[in-house]
Design an enzyme around this catalytic site. Structure first.
Site, mmCIF file in Angstrom:
data_model
loop_
_atom_site.group_PDB
_atom_site.id
_atom_site.type_symbol
_atom_site.label_atom_id
_atom_site.label_comp_id
_atom_site.label_asym_id
_atom_site.label_seq_id
_atom_site.Cartn_x
_atom_site.Cartn_y
_atom_site.Cartn_z
ATOM 1 N N PHE A 128 44.781 27.891 31.778
ATOM 2 C CA PHE A 128 44.415 28.882 32.792
ATOM 3 C C PHE A 128 42.895 28.892 32.882
ATOM 4 O O PHE A 128 42.212 29.174 31.884
ATOM 5 C CB PHE A 128 44.936 30.263 32.393
ATOM 6 C CG PHE A 128 44.491 31.359 33.324
ATOM 7 C CD1 PHE A 128 44.990 31.455 34.609
ATOM 8 C CD2 PHE A 128 43.549 32.309 32.913
ATOM 9 C CE1 PHE A 128 44.571 32.461 35.471
ATOM 10 C CE2 PHE A 128 43.125 33.309 33.765
ATOM 11 C CZ PHE A 128 43.636 33.387 35.042
ATOM 12 N N ARG A 267 47.134 41.329 27.807
ATOM 13 C CA ARG A 267 46.289 41.973 26.782
ATOM 14 C C ARG A 267 47.048 42.445 25.541
ATOM 15 O O ARG A 267 46.596 42.168 24.425
ATOM 16 C CB ARG A 267 45.478 43.112 27.400
ATOM 17 C CG ARG A 267 44.161 42.580 27.883
ATOM 18 C CD ARG A 267 43.284 43.545 28.590
ATOM 19 N NE ARG A 267 42.189 42.766 29.155
ATOM 20 C CZ ARG A 267 41.437 43.137 30.172
ATOM 21 N NH1 ARG A 267 41.655 44.281 30.760
ATOM 22 N NH2 ARG A 267 40.484 42.353 30.605
ATOM 23 N N GLN A 361 35.579 40.497 1.218
ATOM 24 C CA GLN A 361 34.860 41.264 0.204
ATOM 25 C C GLN A 361 35.718 41.427 -1.054
ATOM 26 O O GLN A 361 35.228 41.288 -2.173
ATOM 27 C CB GLN A 361 34.461 42.633 0.795
ATOM 28 C CG GLN A 361 33.513 43.422 -0.068
ATOM 29 C CD GLN A 361 32.172 42.713 -0.254
ATOM 30 O OE1 GLN A 361 31.782 41.874 0.551
ATOM 31 N NE2 GLN A 361 31.493 43.021 -1.342
ATOM 32 N N ILE A 362 36.989 41.719 -0.855
ATOM 33 C CA ILE A 362 37.885 41.929 -2.001
ATOM 34 C C ILE A 362 38.058 40.632 -2.798
ATOM 35 O O ILE A 362 38.198 40.657 -4.023
ATOM 36 C CB ILE A 362 39.246 42.503 -1.521
ATOM 37 C CG1 ILE A 362 39.053 43.956 -1.055
ATOM 38 C CG2 ILE A 362 40.318 42.416 -2.612
ATOM 39 C CD1 ILE A 362 40.243 44.599 -0.382
ATOM 40 N N GLY A 364 35.743 38.498 -3.223
ATOM 41 C CA GLY A 364 34.460 38.140 -3.829
ATOM 42 C C GLY A 364 34.040 36.721 -3.454
ATOM 43 O O GLY A 364 34.192 36.311 -2.302
ATOM 44 N N GLY A 365 33.536 35.967 -4.453
ATOM 45 C CA GLY A 365 33.067 34.600 -4.188
ATOM 46 C C GLY A 365 34.167 33.723 -3.612
ATOM 47 O O GLY A 365 33.924 32.907 -2.716
ATOM 48 N N GLU A 388 39.727 37.261 26.634
ATOM 49 C CA GLU A 388 40.641 38.183 27.338
ATOM 50 C C GLU A 388 39.981 39.531 27.575
ATOM 51 O O GLU A 388 40.627 40.573 27.514
ATOM 52 C CB GLU A 388 41.935 38.365 26.548
ATOM 53 C CG GLU A 388 42.811 37.150 26.549
ATOM 54 C CD GLU A 388 43.757 37.085 27.733
ATOM 55 O OE1 GLU A 388 44.155 38.146 28.235
ATOM 56 O OE2 GLU A 388 44.060 35.979 28.162
ATOM 57 N N GLY A 389 38.692 39.508 27.811
ATOM 58 C CA GLY A 389 37.925 40.733 27.997
ATOM 59 C C GLY A 389 37.291 41.135 26.681
ATOM 60 O O GLY A 389 38.009 41.364 25.695
ATOM 61 N N GLU A 392 33.584 45.410 24.796
ATOM 62 C CA GLU A 392 32.807 46.291 25.684
ATOM 63 C C GLU A 392 33.523 46.447 27.035
ATOM 64 O O GLU A 392 33.576 47.546 27.595
ATOM 65 C CB GLU A 392 31.397 45.724 25.899
ATOM 66 C CG GLU A 392 30.508 45.755 24.663
ATOM 67 C CD GLU A 392 30.858 44.702 23.620
ATOM 68 O OE1 GLU A 392 31.436 43.662 23.989
ATOM 69 O OE2 GLU A 392 30.571 44.923 22.432
HETATM 70 C C1 LIG Z 1 37.653 30.212 22.376
HETATM 71 C C2 LIG Z 1 37.655 30.743 23.772
HETATM 72 C C3 LIG Z 1 38.780 30.555 24.568
HETATM 73 C C4 LIG Z 1 38.772 31.023 25.886
HETATM 74 N N1 LIG Z 1 39.865 30.762 26.707
HETATM 75 C C5 LIG Z 1 39.765 31.026 28.027
HETATM 76 C C6 LIG Z 1 40.787 30.578 28.925
HETATM 77 O O1 LIG Z 1 41.783 29.964 28.526
HETATM 78 N N2 LIG Z 1 40.607 30.812 30.257
HETATM 79 C C7 LIG Z 1 39.521 31.470 30.740
HETATM 80 O O2 LIG Z 1 39.424 31.642 31.954
HETATM 81 N N3 LIG Z 1 38.557 31.941 29.909
HETATM 82 C C8 LIG Z 1 38.649 31.719 28.565
HETATM 83 N N4 LIG Z 1 37.641 32.129 27.717
HETATM 84 C C9 LIG Z 1 36.486 32.859 28.254
HETATM 85 C C10 LIG Z 1 36.417 34.312 27.795
HETATM 86 O O3 LIG Z 1 37.400 35.070 28.442
HETATM 87 C C11 LIG Z 1 34.990 34.815 28.053
HETATM 88 O O4 LIG Z 1 34.165 34.213 27.075
HETATM 89 C C12 LIG Z 1 34.873 36.308 28.011
HETATM 90 O O5 LIG Z 1 35.499 36.871 29.120
HETATM 91 C C13 LIG Z 1 33.421 36.798 27.971
HETATM 92 O O6 LIG Z 1 32.650 36.197 28.940
HETATM 93 P P1 LIG Z 1 31.222 35.564 28.565
HETATM 94 O O7 LIG Z 1 31.455 34.689 27.394
HETATM 95 O O8 LIG Z 1 30.635 34.956 29.786
HETATM 96 O O9 LIG Z 1 30.335 36.771 28.082
HETATM 97 P P2 LIG Z 1 29.400 37.713 29.023
HETATM 98 O O10 LIG Z 1 30.211 38.259 30.144
HETATM 99 O O11 LIG Z 1 28.139 36.987 29.368
HETATM 100 O O12 LIG Z 1 29.074 38.895 28.013
HETATM 101 C C14 LIG Z 1 28.063 38.788 27.017
HETATM 102 C C15 LIG Z 1 27.964 40.131 26.315
HETATM 103 O O13 LIG Z 1 27.588 41.155 27.259
HETATM 104 C C16 LIG Z 1 28.545 42.205 27.248
HETATM 105 N N5 LIG Z 1 28.712 42.748 28.601
HETATM 106 C C17 LIG Z 1 28.858 42.052 29.767
HETATM 107 N N6 LIG Z 1 29.020 42.898 30.786
HETATM 108 C C18 LIG Z 1 28.984 44.148 30.283
HETATM 109 C C19 LIG Z 1 29.095 45.459 30.841
HETATM 110 N N7 LIG Z 1 29.308 45.652 32.126
HETATM 111 N N8 LIG Z 1 29.013 46.515 29.989
HETATM 112 C C20 LIG Z 1 28.814 46.352 28.659
HETATM 113 N N9 LIG Z 1 28.717 45.132 28.078
HETATM 114 C C21 LIG Z 1 28.790 44.051 28.879
HETATM 115 C C22 LIG Z 1 29.827 41.550 26.757
HETATM 116 O O14 LIG Z 1 30.739 42.511 26.246
HETATM 117 C C23 LIG Z 1 29.299 40.584 25.714
HETATM 118 O O15 LIG Z 1 29.103 41.252 24.511
HETATM 119 C C24 LIG Z 1 37.656 31.712 26.388
HETATM 120 C C25 LIG Z 1 36.535 31.900 25.573
HETATM 121 C C26 LIG Z 1 36.512 31.407 24.293
HETATM 122 C C27 LIG Z 1 35.253 31.577 23.474
#
Ligand SMILES: Cc1cc2nc3c(=O)[nH]c(=O)nc-3n(C[C@H](O)[C@H](O)[C@H](O)COP(=O)(O)OP(=O)(O)OC[C@H]3O[C@@H](n4cnc5c(N)ncnc54)[C@H](O)[C@@H]3O)c2cc1C
Length: 408
Positions: A128, A267, A361-362, A364-365, A388-389, A392
């Site tokens: 996806f 989710r 932590q539990i 240890g090393g 998946e979001g 934040e």
């Molecule tokens: C291992 C892995 C697998 C994944 N698999 C898929 C997949 O199959 N398909 C797919 O489509 N995507 C996938 N993703 C993408 C994933 O869903 C995104 O990484 C995620 O949605 C966050 O987007 P970003 O990395 O661009 O972070 P950003 O959106 O750039 O966010 C960076 C930081 O800013 C914070 N932030 C951003 N906006 C706000 C706001 N309005 N208020 C407060 N804080 C905010 C965020 O919480 C985060 O801490 C995957 C990612 C990883 C690492």
């Protein structure tokens, strides 16, 4: 159809749980360290799961449509208890399948979902693809374009997707693209890219901190042409939706944009994966605390350690209750008035990070070495406050739902 919320999953679900637990204990867990080090898709494990019917459309459909709603969370928890990287390699396909289920017609569901899994003798995976380099949390900022070629009844896709689980190695890719950039998220649609379609290629494969047995990569779409029938939901429905959006008519119900519809449905299931990791780490830590002796007695004899374990177990059980509630609500068409789906993912994801850190932590090393699995579990848990979001974004969704205010 409505069923009463119950904390007793029933005999059928308990039998499925025990069956999956056996597979997780006997097949997944012993393979976990090896595939984590190799950072490769564990095809032999997926094939074994397929032969047993654990990696199959039928199995997930059965769990997905179970009216109790807890079929999917139970399955996720057990598989991810085995190992999160291998677990995601096994269930990553379901994210694409859910996108087709959420947005596709019956014909599209019937055509594409079986091809996502392949057969036990010829196993396939699906991807996806929503996220882009400049559009992660902000899914309205997608730049990948879909342009309709009416003369050929084809859609032409151009853009770069990133972080796609199974991206580039999938048989079927589901791609979210912008049809009308002026409409933001409301101008997007989802497309199936069938196996072997020219123009789709894998970009960079990422080396990751955790869930390393799961393949994560960029997907490049360069003039990818797909038949009109690959637009999920069909053109008539899309045209109506775009017309409503252009008139600024507010939708009164139903799904939001295509990507959000998929994330919303998945989710609680992602929360259940996090619970599987947390439970696994908690069990290792509990065992260790009872057997490791310092100062002439087991370390669990210290309240400081025993209370840590009490907190770990309490948070795991609380997270499971939130996940099961949200899953039951989704299965029984209860409105998520307080963003209960997001709540469950937020709490379970943060719990996995908390519990695995406490477990290290539990130990240890030993907890810091790869001789024990909690080091890997701790690395694996970190993704659960990101994908998946992010946590934040879940808080944003919950805060908006409970306050009715346009919180930013
Ligand atoms: C291992 C892995 C697998 C994944 N698999 C898929 C997949 O199959 N398909 C797919 O489509 N995507 C996938 N993703 C993408 C994933 O869903 C995104 O990484 C995620 O949605 C966050 O987007 P970003 O990395 O661009 O972070 P950003 O959106 O750039 O966010 C960076 C930081 O800013 C914070 N932030 C951003 N906006 C706000 C706001 N309005 N208020 C407060 N804080 C905010 C965020 O919480 C985060 O801490 C995957 C990612 C990883 C690492």
């Amino acid at each position: 159809m409505s069923s009463t919320f119950s904390l007793d999953p029933g005999a059928d679900q308990l039998a499925v749980r025990d069956w999956l637990h056996g597979f997780a204990a006997d097949v997944i867990r012993p393979a976990a360290a090896e595939w984590d080090e190799r950072e490769e898709t564990p095809w032999p494990v997926i094939q074994e799961a397929a032969k047993l019917g654990i990696y199959s459309l039928d199995f997930y459909a059965q769990q997905y449509f179970d009216p109790s709603g807890v079929g999917i969370p139970i399955a996720m928890e057990e598989l991810f208890w085995g190992d999160a990287g291998i677990g995601l390699a096994i269930v990553g396909t379901t994210l694409a399948a859910v996108a087709v289920l959420a947005n596709g017609t019956d014909e599209q569901i019937g055509t594409w979902t079986p091809q996502m899994f392949g057969t036990p003798d010829d196993v396939k995976v699906a991807a996806f693809c929503s996220s882009e380099p400049d559009a992660g949390s902000d899914v309205s900022a997608l730049r990948t374009r879909a342009v309709y070629d009416g003369a050929k009844d084809e859609w032409v896709l151009n853009g770069t997707k990133t972080w796609a689980t199974n991206g580039g190695i999938a048989a079927v890719h589901v791609v979210v693209a912008t049809v009308d950039p002026g409409l933001g998220a409301k101008g997007q649609a989802s497309f199936v890219v069938p196996p072997g379609t020219p123009g789709l290629s894998q970009g960079q494969k990422f080396k990751k901190h955790g869930i390393r047995a799961s393949h994560t990569a960029e997907v490049v779409l360069d003039g990818v042409r797909v038949p009109g029938s690959c637009l999920l939901g069909g053109k008539e429905k899309l045209d109506e939706r775009l017309a409503r959006a252009r008139e600024g008519v507010k939708r009164t119900g139903g799904r939001g944009n295509a990507a959000m519809a998929t994330f919303e449905a998945s989710r609680p299931a992602v929360g259940a994966q996090a619970i599987g990791i947390a439970r696994a780490a908690y069990e290792v830590a509990l065992d260790y605390a009872k057997t490791r002796e310092q100062f002439g007695r087991p370390i669990i004899d210290n309240q400081g350690v025993a209370f840590q374990l009490a907190d770990m177990r309490t948070r795991i059980d609380a997270a499971r209750l939130l996940v099961w509630r949200a899953s039951w609500m989704a299965a029984n068409n209860q409105p998520f008035t307080a963003a209960e789906g997001s709540m469950s993912k937020l709490y379970a994801g943060e719990t996995a990070k908390f519990v695995t850190a406490q477990a290290m932590q539990i130990l240890g090393g030993n907890g810091f070495t790869r001789e024990y699995p909690v080091e890997r579990m701790h690395r694996d848990s970190a993704i659960y406050s990101i994908f998946e979001g992010t946590s934040e974004i879940q808080r944003l969704v919950i805060a908006r739902a409970v306050s009715g205010m346009p919180i930013r």
